[in-house]
Design a protein around this motif. Structure first.
Motif, PDB file in Angstrom:
ATOM      1  N   LEU A   1      -3.395   3.465  -8.292  1.00  0.00           N
ATOM      2  CA  LEU A   1      -3.403   4.689  -7.677  1.00  0.00           C
ATOM      3  C   LEU A   1      -4.210   5.890  -8.791  1.00  0.00           C
TER       4      LEU A   1
ATOM      5  N   ALA B   1      -9.038   2.304  -0.378  1.00  0.00           N
ATOM      6  CA  ALA B   1      -8.388   3.466   0.325  1.00  0.00           C
ATOM      7  C   ALA B   1      -8.850   3.824   1.686  1.00  0.00           C
TER       8      ALA B   1
ATOM      9  N   ALA C   1       0.868  -1.276  -0.018  1.00  0.00           N
ATOM     10  CA  ALA C   1      -0.017   0.030  -0.063  1.00  0.00           C
ATOM     11  C   ALA C   1       0.895   1.306  -0.063  1.00  0.00           C
TER      12      ALA C   1
ATOM     13  N   VAL D   1      -3.986   9.514   2.813  1.00  0.00           N
ATOM     14  CA  VAL D   1      -4.701   8.364   2.014  1.00  0.00           C
ATOM     15  C   VAL D   1      -3.622   7.314   2.195  1.00  0.00           C
ATOM     16  N   TYR D   2      -4.156   6.172   2.475  1.00  0.00           N
ATOM     17  CA  TYR D   2      -3.492   4.906   2.437  1.00  0.00           C
ATOM     18  C   TYR D   2      -4.247   3.926   1.419  1.00  0.00           C
ATOM     19  N   LEU D   3      -3.579   3.774   0.245  1.00  0.00           N
ATOM     20  CA  LEU D   3      -4.092   2.793  -0.844  1.00  0.00           C
ATOM     21  C   LEU D   3      -3.469   1.775  -1.251  1.00  0.00           C
ATOM     22  N   ARG D   4      -4.112   0.824  -1.466  1.00  0.00           N
ATOM     23  CA  ARG D   4      -3.159  -0.509  -1.892  1.00  0.00           C
ATOM     24  C   ARG D   4      -3.742  -0.600  -3.432  1.00  0.00           C
TER      25      ARG D   4
ATOM     26  N   ILE E   1     -12.727   5.725  -3.011  1.00  0.00           N
ATOM     27  CA  ILE E   1     -11.632   4.842  -3.663  1.00  0.00           C
ATOM     28  C   ILE E   1     -11.700   3.477  -3.125  1.00  0.00           C
TER      29      ILE E   1
ATOM     30  N   LEU F   1      -6.960   7.799  -7.522  1.00  0.00           N
ATOM     31  CA  LEU F   1      -6.763   9.008  -6.389  1.00  0.00           C
ATOM     32  C   LEU F   1      -6.143  10.225  -7.180  1.00  0.00           C
TER      33      LEU F   1
END
Lengths: 267, 300
Positions: free
Chosen positions: B265, B247, B225, B259-262, B244, B268
């Motif tokens: 992207l 997220a 992430a 924002v923590y996103l795996r 998202i 975003l």
């Protein structure tokens, strides 16, 4: 092996120099007063005659203090030389491998193609060389002072007494070295264990002269086999030294057996 | 086919009779020319593995080989081909860098003195200063030099860039790549994803003395992430960002959030493109956290 010995000696060069200065200073202080003490021997004799046998035994292996042999033995070779050199040897024995392991530098050496036996032997040789250097210079200082203050003891006997005291000290150092190689837990006990055998042995052996039942337990300690006054008069039975040499050999074997396969502690 | 550079089979270590295994049945194969990252939290067994491979400690179970030779029986021979950097390395403080390197070269002769001179130049090491007077970064440079100077076939490195400035870290990554090109196998323990991503071909994660997973670095990066700190000129579109898929959003102030996103992207950045962004920065991804998060999830 040479680099290990060379850099070990290099690391300890200043401390060795200070040991030499200290030992020579101690010897000089003791020897410089010999003419005064010799001249007033009869008065000192009166005072010393009032001491108990046990106290006398703690100070000399002959009970005699003011003859040339008695003075050299009581002031230099019976207690001072083996104890001073013993402190040096025990300190070195406990730290030659122990310090490298405690500080983690042993990993730098053992990550290279250096067999553990070679590391052990190199450290032991470096320790012996340091001890011999200080011991020989101390012995030479004694001999030179002996000539200066007219102590009537042969140069050869002084050298032999000096070497015997080096061997005694080596014995204590070998005990500390062997205990250190057993591992982290034992490392902390190495100085205590060796000091117990050195100092405890000295007290026990000294008292064994006046306390009969201590005679047998005293035989287990190297000090019982060390008679500098006899060495200085040429009457010492050198077979006694086999016990001291035997302790050194046994400690060396223990060190090798313990160290060759044991876990090296993390720094 | 040549033997693996490093292999372990059921390798285990128990420090005391009743203690749990610090390393439990490790099976591992690393080939020549491969850079292997070894990751795990403190006390997971990374250092125990390294110390076993170098025969500083004896295995309780199993065996391991380096370049086809047994780590216990052939330990001394193996070390003619191994370079090692310890985590939190101790050097000899009274020696100068030059004296130290000379000492190490006497214990393990170097093939090309010119190579060492080149390394000294590349890492800009002042070898005339006593080691005790060097900064931790400069001490680390000396540690790197002593491990690489004899051009070993296997390098075992524990946190090798610890204390190095970014410029020197880059120099180190370059050095590692060069060694890999020459066929060296590099086993590296590190905490830093950016570093592992730059260096490693494959990563193994260890926890509680067990190797939990091995993955190629690309697989790891795909599942990791990303964390972004974003400050907007106006109010942050937190609700929009939370929509998202995958997220997580943490709001710090009305205009500042994380924002923590795996995974992908692009959603975003589509949202960000429609707002006025004052600043955006990506935090370094902690690979261990990624693994821990992943494996905690998989255990439930």
């Amino acid at each position: 092996m040479r680099p290990l010995i060379k850099w070990t000696l290099w690391e300890r060069r200043w401390s060795t120099l200070w040991w030499i200065i200290g030992v020579v200073a101690f010897i000089s202080i003791n020897m410089v007063f010999y003419p005064t003490i010799r001249d007033q021997a009869s008065e000192f004799e009166k005072t010393f005659s009032q001491l108990s046998e046990g106290t006398k035994a703690l100070l000399s292996d002959t009970g005699e203090f003011f003859s040339p042999v008695g003075y050299l033995s009581s002031q230099i070779f019976y207690l001072m030389m083996p104890m001073l050199l013993g402190i040096l040897a025990i300190g070195a024995g406990a730290s030659l491998i122990g310090k490298e392991e405690r500080e983690g530098t042993i990993e730098l050496i053992l990550s290279r193609p250096v067999p553990r036996g070679r590391l052990l032997a190199s450290k032991a040789i470096a320790g012996v060389l340091i001890l011999l250097t200080v011991g020989i210079i101390g012995t030479m200082a004694t001999a030179i002072w002996g000539a200066l203050v007219d102590i009537d003891v042969g140069f050869g006997y002084i050298v032999l007494a000096g070497l015997a005291s080096v061997l005694m000290a080596l014995c204590f150092g070998a005990i500390a070295f062997a205990i250190t190689t057993l591992g982290r837990g034992a490392r902390a006990a190495s100085i205590g264990g060796a000091v117990f055998i050195a100092l405890g042995g000295y007290i026990l052996v000294s008292l064994a002269g006046s306390v009969d039942w201590l005679k047998w337990p005293a035989k287990a300690f190297p000090f019982d086999y060390y008679h500098p006054a006899e060495i200085l008069t040429g009457t010492y039975n050198w077979a006694n030294m086999l016990f001291i040499v035997g302790v050194v050999v046994v400690c060396t074997i223990i060190s090798w057996l313990a160290f060759r396969r044991r876990d090296i502690s993390a720094s | 086919m040549s033997a693996p550079a490093i292999s372990a089979s059921g390798l285990g270590k128990q420090y005391a009779d009743n203690a749990p295994f610090a390393l439990h049945k490790l099976n591992l194969t690393i080939n020549e020319g491969e850079i292997y990252g070894f990751l795990g939290p403190n006390g997971a067994g990374k250092t125990t593995t390294i110390r076993l491979l170098l025969n500083f400690i004896q295995p309780t179970t199993g065996t391991a080989k380096i370049l086809g030779r047994d780590i216990v029986k052939d330990s001394v021979d193996i070390k003619t081909s191994v370079g090692y950097i310890a985590g939190d390395i101790s050097l000899y403080p009274k020696m100068t860098g030059q004296q130290f390197l000379t000492y190490m070269a006497q214990l393990q002769p170097i093939k090309k003195p010119a190579y060492l001179r080149d390394l000294i130049k590349r890492f800009n090491v002042n070898t005339k200063v006593k080691i005790r007077d060097l900064s931790s970064g400069n001490r680390q440079k000396i540690a790197i030099l002593q491990a690489f100077m004899h051009q070993p076939k296997v390098l075992i490195l524990d946190e090798p860039t610890s204390g190095l400035d970014p410029l020197m870290q880059e120099q180190f990554y370059q050095l590692v790549k060069e060694q890999k090109k020459h066929g060296a196998c590099i086993f590296v323990s590190s905490h830093n994803l950016a570093e592992v991503q730059k260096m490693c071909d494959r990563v193994g994660f260890i926890r509680d003395g067990r190797l939990i997973s091995e993955q190629s670095i690309n697989e790891v990066a795909d599942t990791a992430a990303a964390t972004f700190d974003i400050t907007f000129v106006d109010k942050a579109p937190a609700a929009e960002l939370r929509k998202i898929k995958g997220a997580k959003v943490t709001t710090h102030t009305p205009s500042h959030l994380t924002v923590y996103l795996r995974g992908d992207l692009s959603p975003l950045f589509k949202i960000l493109a429609s707002h006025r962004v004052a600043s955006i920065s990506q935090r370094e991804i902690n690979l261990e956290e990624e693994f821990l998060r992943f494996y905690r999830g998989s255990r439930r």
